[in-house]
Motif scaffolding. Sequence first.
Motif, PDB file in Angstrom:
ATOM      1  N   ARG A   1     -34.743  -5.189 -42.536  1.00 54.02           N
ATOM      2  CA  ARG A   1     -34.423  -5.084 -41.119  1.00 54.02           C
ATOM      3  C   ARG A   1     -33.711  -3.778 -40.822  1.00 54.02           C
ATOM      4  NH1 ARG A   1     -33.799 -10.512 -38.990  1.00 54.02           N
ATOM      5  NH2 ARG A   1     -32.996  -9.487 -37.135  1.00 54.02           N
ATOM      6  N   SER A   2     -33.753  -3.407 -39.565  1.00 52.93           N
ATOM      7  CA  SER A   2     -33.098  -2.187 -39.121  1.00 52.93           C
ATOM      8  C   SER A   2     -31.593  -2.272 -39.386  1.00 52.93           C
ATOM      9  CB  SER A   2     -33.361  -2.024 -37.626  1.00 52.93           C
ATOM     10  OG  SER A   2     -33.256  -0.693 -37.286  1.00 52.93           O
ATOM     11  N   GLY A   3     -31.029  -1.206 -39.929  1.00 53.47           N
ATOM     12  CA  GLY A   3     -29.588  -1.169 -40.129  1.00 53.47           C
ATOM     13  C   GLY A   3     -29.092  -1.815 -41.409  1.00 53.47           C
ATOM     14  N   THR A   4     -30.020  -2.170 -42.327  1.00 56.23           N
ATOM     15  CA  THR A   4     -29.567  -2.794 -43.570  1.00 56.23           C
ATOM     16  C   THR A   4     -29.212  -1.764 -44.630  1.00 56.23           C
ATOM     17  OG1 THR A   4     -31.880  -3.017 -44.125  1.00 56.23           O
ATOM     18  CG2 THR A   4     -30.739  -5.014 -43.457  1.00 56.23           C
ATOM     19  N   GLY A   5     -29.398  -0.491 -44.343  1.00 62.45           N
ATOM     20  CA  GLY A   5     -28.973   0.527 -45.297  1.00 62.45           C
ATOM     21  C   GLY A   5     -30.090   1.168 -46.090  1.00 62.45           C
ATOM     22  N   LYS A   6     -31.312   1.114 -45.598  1.00 64.61           N
ATOM     23  CA  LYS A   6     -32.433   1.717 -46.334  1.00 64.61           C
ATOM     24  C   LYS A   6     -32.289   3.239 -46.427  1.00 64.61           C
ATOM     25  CE  LYS A   6     -35.486   0.015 -43.468  1.00 64.61           C
ATOM     26  NZ  LYS A   6     -34.546  -0.656 -42.534  1.00 64.61           N
ATOM     27  N   SER A   7     -32.002   3.853 -45.281  1.00 61.96           N
ATOM     28  CA  SER A   7     -31.847   5.305 -45.295  1.00 61.96           C
ATOM     29  C   SER A   7     -30.657   5.714 -46.157  1.00 61.96           C
ATOM     30  CB  SER A   7     -31.653   5.838 -43.876  1.00 61.96           C
ATOM     31  OG  SER A   7     -32.774   5.536 -43.088  1.00 61.96           O
ATOM     32  N   VAL A   8     -29.612   4.884 -46.128  1.00 61.00           N
ATOM     33  CA  VAL A   8     -28.431   5.188 -46.935  1.00 61.00           C
ATOM     34  C   VAL A   8     -28.788   5.161 -48.429  1.00 61.00           C
ATOM     35  CG1 VAL A   8     -26.147   4.337 -47.603  1.00 61.00           C
ATOM     36  CG2 VAL A   8     -26.777   4.435 -45.202  1.00 61.00           C
TER      37      VAL A   8
ATOM     38  N   GLU B   1     -39.606   6.401 -43.431  1.00 61.13           N
ATOM     39  CA  GLU B   1     -40.463   6.014 -42.318  1.00 61.13           C
ATOM     40  C   GLU B   1     -41.467   7.092 -41.926  1.00 61.13           C
ATOM     41  OE1 GLU B   1     -38.416   4.106 -39.147  1.00 61.13           O
ATOM     42  OE2 GLU B   1     -37.040   3.074 -40.496  1.00 61.13           O
TER      43      GLU B   1
ATOM     44  N   GLN C   1     -35.824  10.584 -41.735  1.00 61.31           N
ATOM     45  CA  GLN C   1     -36.239   9.669 -40.680  1.00 61.31           C
ATOM     46  C   GLN C   1     -36.450  10.419 -39.359  1.00 61.31           C
ATOM     47  OE1 GLN C   1     -33.864   6.148 -40.491  1.00 61.31           O
ATOM     48  NE2 GLN C   1     -35.104   5.213 -38.901  1.00 61.31           N
TER      49      GLN C   1
ATOM     50  N   HIS D   1     -41.479   0.343 -41.948  1.00 69.15           N
ATOM     51  CA  HIS D   1     -41.466  -0.887 -41.166  1.00 69.15           C
ATOM     52  C   HIS D   1     -42.893  -1.371 -40.954  1.00 69.15           C
ATOM     53  CE1 HIS D   1     -37.275  -1.086 -40.269  1.00 69.15           C
ATOM     54  NE2 HIS D   1     -37.249   0.130 -39.790  1.00 69.15           N
TER      55      HIS D   1
ATOM     56  N   MET E   1     -25.423  11.454 -50.383  1.00 72.36           N
ATOM     57  CA  MET E   1     -24.253  10.596 -50.254  1.00 72.36           C
ATOM     58  C   MET E   1     -23.870  10.163 -51.652  1.00 72.36           C
ATOM     59  SD  MET E   1     -25.079   8.058 -47.110  1.00 72.36           S
ATOM     60  CE  MET E   1     -25.158   8.624 -45.413  1.00 72.36           C
TER      61      MET E   1
ATOM     62  N   VAL F   1     -21.935  -1.215 -46.121  1.00 72.21           N
ATOM     63  CA  VAL F   1     -23.383  -1.054 -45.944  1.00 72.21           C
ATOM     64  C   VAL F   1     -24.153  -1.504 -47.182  1.00 72.21           C
ATOM     65  CG1 VAL F   1     -25.227   0.577 -45.457  1.00 72.21           C
ATOM     66  CG2 VAL F   1     -23.054   0.793 -44.283  1.00 72.21           C
TER      67      VAL F   1
ATOM     68  N   ASN G   1     -17.231  -0.720 -42.297  1.00 72.13           N
ATOM     69  CA  ASN G   1     -18.620  -1.148 -42.293  1.00 72.13           C
ATOM     70  C   ASN G   1     -19.188  -1.098 -43.711  1.00 72.13           C
ATOM     71  OD1 ASN G   1     -21.272  -1.601 -41.736  1.00 72.13           O
ATOM     72  ND2 ASN G   1     -21.609   0.319 -40.633  1.00 72.13           N
TER      73      ASN G   1
ATOM     74  N   PHE H   1     -18.720   2.629 -44.901  1.00 76.02           N
ATOM     75  CA  PHE H   1     -18.209   3.662 -44.004  1.00 76.02           C
ATOM     76  C   PHE H   1     -17.079   3.023 -43.219  1.00 76.02           C
ATOM     77  CE2 PHE H   1     -22.705   4.607 -44.634  1.00 76.02           C
ATOM     78  CZ  PHE H   1     -22.642   5.918 -45.057  1.00 76.02           C
TER      79      PHE H   1
HETATM   80  N1  LIG Z   1     -23.153   9.013 -42.087  1.00 75.24           N
HETATM   81  C1  LIG Z   1     -22.823   7.776 -41.730  1.00 75.24           C
HETATM   82  N2  LIG Z   1     -21.571   7.511 -41.304  1.00 75.24           N
HETATM   83  C2  LIG Z   1     -21.207   6.267 -40.931  1.00 75.24           C
HETATM   84  N3  LIG Z   1     -22.016   5.206 -40.952  1.00 75.24           N
HETATM   85  C3  LIG Z   1     -23.275   5.382 -41.364  1.00 75.24           C
HETATM   86  C4  LIG Z   1     -23.744   6.665 -41.781  1.00 75.24           C
HETATM   87  N4  LIG Z   1     -25.033   6.564 -42.136  1.00 75.24           N
HETATM   88  C5  LIG Z   1     -25.353   5.267 -41.958  1.00 75.24           C
HETATM   89  N5  LIG Z   1     -24.306   4.551 -41.504  1.00 75.24           N
HETATM   90  C6  LIG Z   1     -24.298   3.100 -41.244  1.00 75.24           C
HETATM   91  O1  LIG Z   1     -24.988   2.462 -42.281  1.00 75.24           O
HETATM   92  C7  LIG Z   1     -25.737   1.384 -41.791  1.00 75.24           C
HETATM   93  C8  LIG Z   1     -27.147   1.457 -42.328  1.00 75.24           C
HETATM   94  O2  LIG Z   1     -27.774   2.609 -41.827  1.00 75.24           O
HETATM   95  P1  LIG Z   1     -29.230   3.052 -42.267  1.00 75.24           P
HETATM   96  O3  LIG Z   1     -29.531   4.280 -41.497  1.00 75.24           O
HETATM   97  O4  LIG Z   1     -29.316   3.123 -43.733  1.00 75.24           O
HETATM   98  O5  LIG Z   1     -30.126   1.859 -41.756  1.00 75.24           O
HETATM   99  P2  LIG Z   1     -31.682   1.668 -41.996  1.00 75.24           P
HETATM  100  O6  LIG Z   1     -31.844   0.506 -42.873  1.00 75.24           O
HETATM  101  O7  LIG Z   1     -32.270   2.957 -42.430  1.00 75.24           O
HETATM  102  O8  LIG Z   1     -32.148   1.306 -40.527  1.00 75.24           O
HETATM  103  P3  LIG Z   1     -33.454   1.794 -39.750  1.00 75.24           P
HETATM  104  O9  LIG Z   1     -34.559   0.962 -40.226  1.00 75.24           O
HETATM  105  O10 LIG Z   1     -33.117   1.505 -38.329  1.00 75.24           O
HETATM  106  O11 LIG Z   1     -33.608   3.243 -40.027  1.00 75.24           O
HETATM  107  C9  LIG Z   1     -25.643   1.429 -40.290  1.00 75.24           C
HETATM  108  O12 LIG Z   1     -24.750   0.414 -39.895  1.00 75.24           O
HETATM  109  C10 LIG Z   1     -25.043   2.773 -39.983  1.00 75.24           C
HETATM  110  O13 LIG Z   1     -24.172   2.667 -38.901  1.00 75.24           O
END
Ligand SMILES: Nc1ncnc2c1ncn2[C@@H]1O[C@H](COP(=O)(O)OP(=O)(O)OP(=O)(O)O)[C@@H](O)[C@H]1O
Lengths: 249, 243
Positions: A35-42, A163, A85, A196, A51, A16, A14, A11
């Motif tokens: 870990r949080s923010g590693t892109g699991k939801s993505v 989650e 989530q 988690h 996406m 991901v 960034n 993004f």
């Molecule tokens: N729609 C979006 N636009 C821009 N950046 C995004 C978008 N969705 C996610 N990101 C970025 O992608 C990265 C990973 O986000 P993600 O939500 O996948 O983390 P996660 O592993 O699910 O974390 P958590 O455990 O906290 O849910 C983050 O840095 C976030 O800022």
Amino acid sequence: MIEVDNISKSFGNNVVLREVSFRVAEGESLAIIGRSGTGKSVVLKHLVGLMMPDAGTVRVQGASLNEMNERELLTVRRQFGMLFQGAALFDSMNVFENIAFPLRRSGVTDEAEIEQRVMEMLRLVEMPGVESNLLSELSGGMRKRVGLARAIVHRPTIILYDEPTTGLDPVVSDSIDQLMRRVRDQFNITSIVITHDMRSARRIGQRIIYLREGQVYLDAPADEVFNSSDPVISRFVKGEADLKEEELL
Amino acid sequence: MGSIVLLAGEVFRSLFTTRLHWDEFIKQLHFIGWKSQVIVLTTGASTGMVFCAQTFFQFHKMKMDNATLTVVGIAMITELGPVLAGLMVAGRVGAAIAAELGTMRVTEQIDALRTMATHPVDYLVVPRFLATVIAMPLLTVLTWAVGIAAAYVLGITVLGLEGAYGLRHLYFFVDVQDVMLGCIKAVFFGGIIGLIGCYRGLNCGEGAEGVGRATNQAVVQSCIAILVSNFFLTLFLRGLLYP
Ligand SMILES: Nc1ncnc2c1ncn2[C@@H]1O[C@H](COP(=O)(O)OP(=O)(O)OP(=O)(O)O)[C@@H](O)[C@H]1O
Ligand SMILES: [Mg+2]
């Protein structure tokens, strides 16, 4: 069968995901941890085409999502159920209508059947009697469970849980874990769970993927992960911070 | 600009190829049409009266008192009615649409909709677009009726106009074409409000700030689009309707 081949996603600046690949066989249940923010939801959003990857491909039952337009994706998504989530419930509807929505959309028109199935789902997530409540009257954990009910009510063949037990008390968490296992075993459903909660990952995931800095760090059967001697993994599953690593960062 | 045309294309495709979500449509028609009556009534009455009074003061100097209602009527029907109703509806409805869809986007409700095999254009945009397109001409007719009635009442009670003369002239000088011009404009403005509101909502930025900005842009852009297109519609439709 879901095949993820070398997908990358950024993004802006960034980055991901970097060349993530994995496969999920039919009827298998996979847990994604990290870990949080590693892109699991993505990652999860890529599996249903919410996406699109910058590079690489996602295939569901052999069909590549990359080449589809939104309308073609709609038909592929019929086999999916997804718990977001943040639950992502429709706040213009009450609890009943939220859970009934995927049923109506999949062509069930018989009101008696809809009512019966919605009530059954509410019982399964241990929230009977809230069907006419507005969403603003529910707590965060209750919303999560309504979201779960909505994700599985239309009996999809692939269920994605982001989650599912975060924010629930231990007793309800445990029953949600059991519910997910029951759903999986009864209908030979493929499930992918982001969590988690290591206890929950151990109980639901037959296989576990550890995502680290946008890459698949480890993809292995559950017991292998939990008995791993790799310091990165073992610290994560035991929930210990690595002070040296933190200092380096 | 390009992507809003794409959205319009998608809306028309959906209109002709997929079944309308009637319950959503009725709900939107109620909110957009029925509930906009108050602001449109107020705007119509106020404009009709003020415009009538000012026109009368000027015309009176030239002993043209009896032309007052005609001027008010024509102006209301071809320009003031559709434009004012459009601006008021853009403020009320366009903002509401953008805020609602924007909030749905940032809370992932739109993504949830998509996972449940529902196209956001079919389910969210088409009912709102149709409702604004249908409601706007009806609201415009309401504006005319109240505006002209208010001008008439003010004219005969306070300004001392001859009621019968006024009505006769009004009837004589207002053509079917004027009414059509007003209605076509209203339909067009309705389309603008619905499309821009939905577009801004669906493409809203992150968080509360994003929703705020989307709402603001929806109102500003629809108002500008209405004012600019009104001028060209007047020129173009005049050429078309009055050969
Ligand atoms: N729609 C979006 N636009 C821009 N950046 C995004 C978008 N969705 C996610 N990101 C970025 O992608 C990265 C990973 O986000 P993600 O939500 O996948 O983390 P996660 O592993 O699910 O974390 P958590 O455990 O906290 O849910 C983050 O840095 C976030 O800022
Ligand atoms: Mg996440």
